[in-house]
Scaffold this motif. Structure first.
Motif, PDB file in Angstrom:
ATOM      1  N   ARG A  85      13.145  26.075 -13.970  1.00 40.93           N
ATOM      2  CA  ARG A  85      12.650  25.100 -13.002  1.00 40.93           C
ATOM      3  C   ARG A  85      13.121  25.462 -11.586  1.00 40.93           C
ATOM      4  NH1 ARG A  85      13.893  19.110 -14.675  1.00 40.93           N
ATOM      5  NH2 ARG A  85      16.008  19.922 -14.406  1.00 40.93           N
ATOM      6  N   HIS A  86      14.359  25.914 -11.459  1.00 41.91           N
ATOM      7  CA  HIS A  86      14.870  26.351 -10.156  1.00 41.91           C
ATOM      8  C   HIS A  86      14.070  27.542  -9.629  1.00 41.91           C
ATOM      9  CE1 HIS A  86      17.631  27.512  -6.970  1.00 41.91           C
ATOM     10  NE2 HIS A  86      17.752  28.713  -7.531  1.00 41.91           N
ATOM     11  N   LEU A  87      13.742  28.487 -10.507  1.00 40.99           N
ATOM     12  CA  LEU A  87      12.964  29.650 -10.081  1.00 40.99           C
ATOM     13  C   LEU A  87      11.543  29.243  -9.680  1.00 40.99           C
ATOM     14  CD1 LEU A  87      14.143  32.209 -12.782  1.00 40.99           C
ATOM     15  CD2 LEU A  87      14.842  32.112 -10.373  1.00 40.99           C
ATOM     16  N   MET A  88      10.983  28.257 -10.375  1.00 41.79           N
ATOM     17  CA  MET A  88       9.658  27.751 -10.000  1.00 41.79           C
ATOM     18  C   MET A  88       9.679  27.137  -8.605  1.00 41.79           C
ATOM     19  SD  MET A  88       8.464  25.924 -13.564  1.00 41.79           S
ATOM     20  CE  MET A  88       6.970  25.225 -12.833  1.00 41.79           C
ATOM     21  N   GLN A  89      10.767  26.471  -8.292  1.00 44.39           N
ATOM     22  CA  GLN A  89      10.879  25.813  -6.988  1.00 44.39           C
ATOM     23  C   GLN A  89      11.239  26.783  -5.871  1.00 44.39           C
ATOM     24  OE1 GLN A  89      13.815  22.917  -8.102  1.00 44.39           O
ATOM     25  NE2 GLN A  89      12.311  21.465  -8.918  1.00 44.39           N
ATOM     26  N   ASN A  90      11.667  27.988  -6.251  1.00 43.86           N
ATOM     27  CA  ASN A  90      12.051  29.015  -5.267  1.00 43.86           C
ATOM     28  C   ASN A  90      11.432  30.352  -5.659  1.00 43.86           C
ATOM     29  OD1 ASN A  90      14.414  27.575  -3.600  1.00 43.86           O
ATOM     30  ND2 ASN A  90      14.650  27.034  -5.764  1.00 43.86           N
ATOM     31  N   ALA A 146       1.317  25.347  -6.684  1.00 41.94           N
ATOM     32  CA  ALA A 146       0.417  26.455  -6.360  1.00 41.94           C
ATOM     33  C   ALA A 146       0.985  27.803  -6.769  1.00 41.94           C
ATOM     34  CB  ALA A 146       0.116  26.451  -4.859  1.00 41.94           C
ATOM     35  N   SER A 147       2.306  27.946  -6.728  1.00 44.55           N
ATOM     36  CA  SER A 147       2.926  29.221  -7.103  1.00 44.55           C
ATOM     37  C   SER A 147       2.992  29.413  -8.614  1.00 44.55           C
ATOM     38  CB  SER A 147       4.347  29.315  -6.518  1.00 44.55           C
ATOM     39  OG  SER A 147       4.308  29.320  -5.112  1.00 44.55           O
ATOM     40  N   CYS A 148       2.921  28.310  -9.351  1.00 43.22           N
ATOM     41  CA  CYS A 148       2.937  28.373 -10.808  1.00 43.22           C
ATOM     42  C   CYS A 148       2.123  27.193 -11.337  1.00 43.22           C
ATOM     43  CB  CYS A 148       4.362  28.347 -11.349  1.00 43.22           C
ATOM     44  SG  CYS A 148       4.453  28.630 -13.138  1.00 43.22           S
ATOM     45  N   ARG A 188       6.326  34.798  -4.934  1.00 44.70           N
ATOM     46  CA  ARG A 188       5.706  35.295  -6.159  1.00 44.70           C
ATOM     47  C   ARG A 188       4.797  34.231  -6.771  1.00 44.70           C
ATOM     48  NH1 ARG A 188      11.189  36.465  -6.515  1.00 44.70           N
ATOM     49  NH2 ARG A 188      11.782  38.664  -6.751  1.00 44.70           N
ATOM     50  N   ARG A 189       3.730  34.698  -7.409  1.00 45.07           N
ATOM     51  CA  ARG A 189       2.931  33.828  -8.261  1.00 45.07           C
ATOM     52  C   ARG A 189       3.471  34.006  -9.684  1.00 45.07           C
ATOM     53  NH1 ARG A 189      -1.748  31.032  -7.913  1.00 45.07           N
ATOM     54  NH2 ARG A 189      -2.978  30.709  -9.821  1.00 45.07           N
ATOM     55  N   LEU A 190       4.016  32.938 -10.248  1.00 39.14           N
ATOM     56  CA  LEU A 190       4.720  33.018 -11.521  1.00 39.14           C
ATOM     57  C   LEU A 190       3.842  32.588 -12.690  1.00 39.14           C
ATOM     58  CD1 LEU A 190       8.153  31.404 -10.495  1.00 39.14           C
ATOM     59  CD2 LEU A 190       7.622  33.846 -10.672  1.00 39.14           C
ATOM     60  N   ALA A 191       4.160  33.109 -13.850  1.00 34.26           N
ATOM     61  CA  ALA A 191       3.647  32.602 -15.118  1.00 34.26           C
ATOM     62  C   ALA A 191       4.842  32.446 -16.040  1.00 34.26           C
ATOM     63  CB  ALA A 191       2.616  33.543 -15.720  1.00 34.26           C
ATOM     64  N   ILE A 192       4.750  31.474 -16.954  1.00 37.67           N
ATOM     65  CA  ILE A 192       5.906  31.136 -17.790  1.00 37.67           C
ATOM     66  C   ILE A 192       5.475  30.981 -19.239  1.00 37.67           C
ATOM     67  CG2 ILE A 192       7.673  29.374 -18.256  1.00 37.67           C
ATOM     68  CD1 ILE A 192       7.535  28.729 -15.212  1.00 37.67           C
ATOM     69  N   GLN A 238      21.439  26.772 -10.114  1.00 39.89           N
ATOM     70  CA  GLN A 238      21.335  27.135  -8.699  1.00 39.89           C
ATOM     71  C   GLN A 238      21.852  28.555  -8.465  1.00 39.89           C
ATOM     72  OE1 GLN A 238      19.952  24.907  -6.307  1.00 39.89           O
ATOM     73  NE2 GLN A 238      19.435  23.826  -8.190  1.00 39.89           N
ATOM     74  N   ILE A 239      20.922  29.489  -8.309  1.00 44.77           N
ATOM     75  CA  ILE A 239      21.279  30.869  -8.024  1.00 44.77           C
ATOM     76  C   ILE A 239      20.174  31.496  -7.203  1.00 44.77           C
ATOM     77  CG2 ILE A 239      20.255  31.773 -10.161  1.00 44.77           C
ATOM     78  CD1 ILE A 239      22.626  33.788 -10.228  1.00 44.77           C
TER      79      ILE A 239
END
Length: 338
Positions: A25-30, A59-61, A34-38, A212-213
């Protein structure tokens, strides 16, 4: 990214409740542009983590980029689930820049890495890195340490918990010691020493709280882990496959409750008396328009109202996961009064 460039994939592993979904979730918010897929994998029939992540879609994911695979470990269902899912993501109108795979807490990462050699996908994706999460407080308390044989000082590495933990650590490019705030400095150092003892090679070990990283620390490693399997030993090397018969899950449906504190107290008692490893799910609370999300790691419980029920049925479900011999559905139902 050109059509010929391999899409990087980050495998996020770690035992039940280590904080994998929080990190994703942190990576999705940051996303760092990148356009992410999970791909999120659950052990058990009732998915919770996928629902949490889809609620964070943007929009990014977007939601269509988030695929949930429930009722099985992804490392055991490569042909049936994993390969078709990756092909589905690669066929999206807008190709993702980076794919995150959140494995089940009971999944062994190495069999999954071997799947990246399948002809259908090997020219199109690569394992950018394996990130292993370890609950620092639980590790420091010795929860994943193999029992010592009395009088010999020799470790018994047949413990199911120990084997899963060791396989996840041995496969990692980076280890994140999660729940650092709960472990405290002494707990972090104790956990760091235990993790280091299980490492076949030196990799960074970093404490984190609430996922948080800086994404730049764990994404873009370029590890090509699928080509480096020999450096990632497993208890199951040489086996054609493996089973998860050591662990089991059950889904309990509840009526609406009036007292969340009483429910949490019951779950804590069950965790201590029946060695419950993990509890998670949503519960309807009388008079409350929002869902109560309950997540427990052993006797440690977190609860929060995550979102309104809206048009969804007010259906209360909790997933209980334990070692096979400790999962007593009758006792759980009796304690919960259902």
């Amino acid at each position: 990214m050109t059509g010929l460039t391999k899409i990087p994939v980050t495998v996020i592993t770690g035992f039940l409740g280590a904080g994998k979904t929080t990190l994703v979730r942190h990576l999705m918010q940051n996303p760092e542009g990148r356009r992410l897929a999970i791909v999120v994998n659950e052990f058990g029939t009732a998915g919770v983590d996928g629902d949490i992540l889809k609620s964070c879609a943007d929009a990014s994911c977007p939601a269509e980029n988030i695929v949930e695979l429930a009722n099985g470990c992804i490392c055991c269902t490569v042909a049936d689930d994993f390969i078709p899912t990756i092909e589905q993501l690669l066929a999206l109108p807008q190709r993702p820049d980076h794919i995150l795979i959140e494995t089940s807490g009971l999944a062994l990462p190495k069999p999954l890495l071997k799947a990246f050699d399948w002809p259908a996908i090997r020219s199109r994706i690569t394992v950018d890195g394996v990130i292993a999460l370890a609950d620092a407080e639980a590790v420091a308390a010795g929860r994943f340490a193999p029992d010592s044989e009395i009088g010999t000082g020799e470790a018994d590495h047949d413990s199911p918990l120990a084997e899963v933990f060791e396989d996840q650590i041995a496969c990692a490019d980076i280890v994140l010691l999660t729940k650092a705030d709960l472990a405290g400095p002494d707990g972090i150092e104790a956990a760091r020493a235990i993790v280091a003892a299980e490492m076949p090679r030196r990799v960074p070990v970093l404490p984190v709280t609430d996922g948080q990283i800086d994404p730049r620390v764990i994404l873009g490693l370029g590890a090509a882990a699928e080509d480096d399997l020999a450096a990632r030993p497993s208890h199951h090397d040489g086996a054609e496959d493996h089973e998860h018969d050591d662990f089991d899950s059950t889904v309990i449906e509840l009526p609406e409750i009036a007292d969340p504190a009483a429910l949490c107290a019951t779950i804590e008692t069950l965790a201590r008396s029946h060695d419950i490893l993990r509890v998670k799910g949503h519960v309807a609370v009388t008079g409350k328009p929002m869902r109560l999300l309950i997540q427990a790691v052993g006797p440690r419980i977190r609860q929060q109202y995550d979102r309104p029920w809206g048009d969804s049925p007010r259906r209360s479900q909790l997933v209980f996961i334990a070692e096979h011999d400790h999962l007593d559905e009758g006792a759980i139902r009796a304690a919960l009064g259902v």
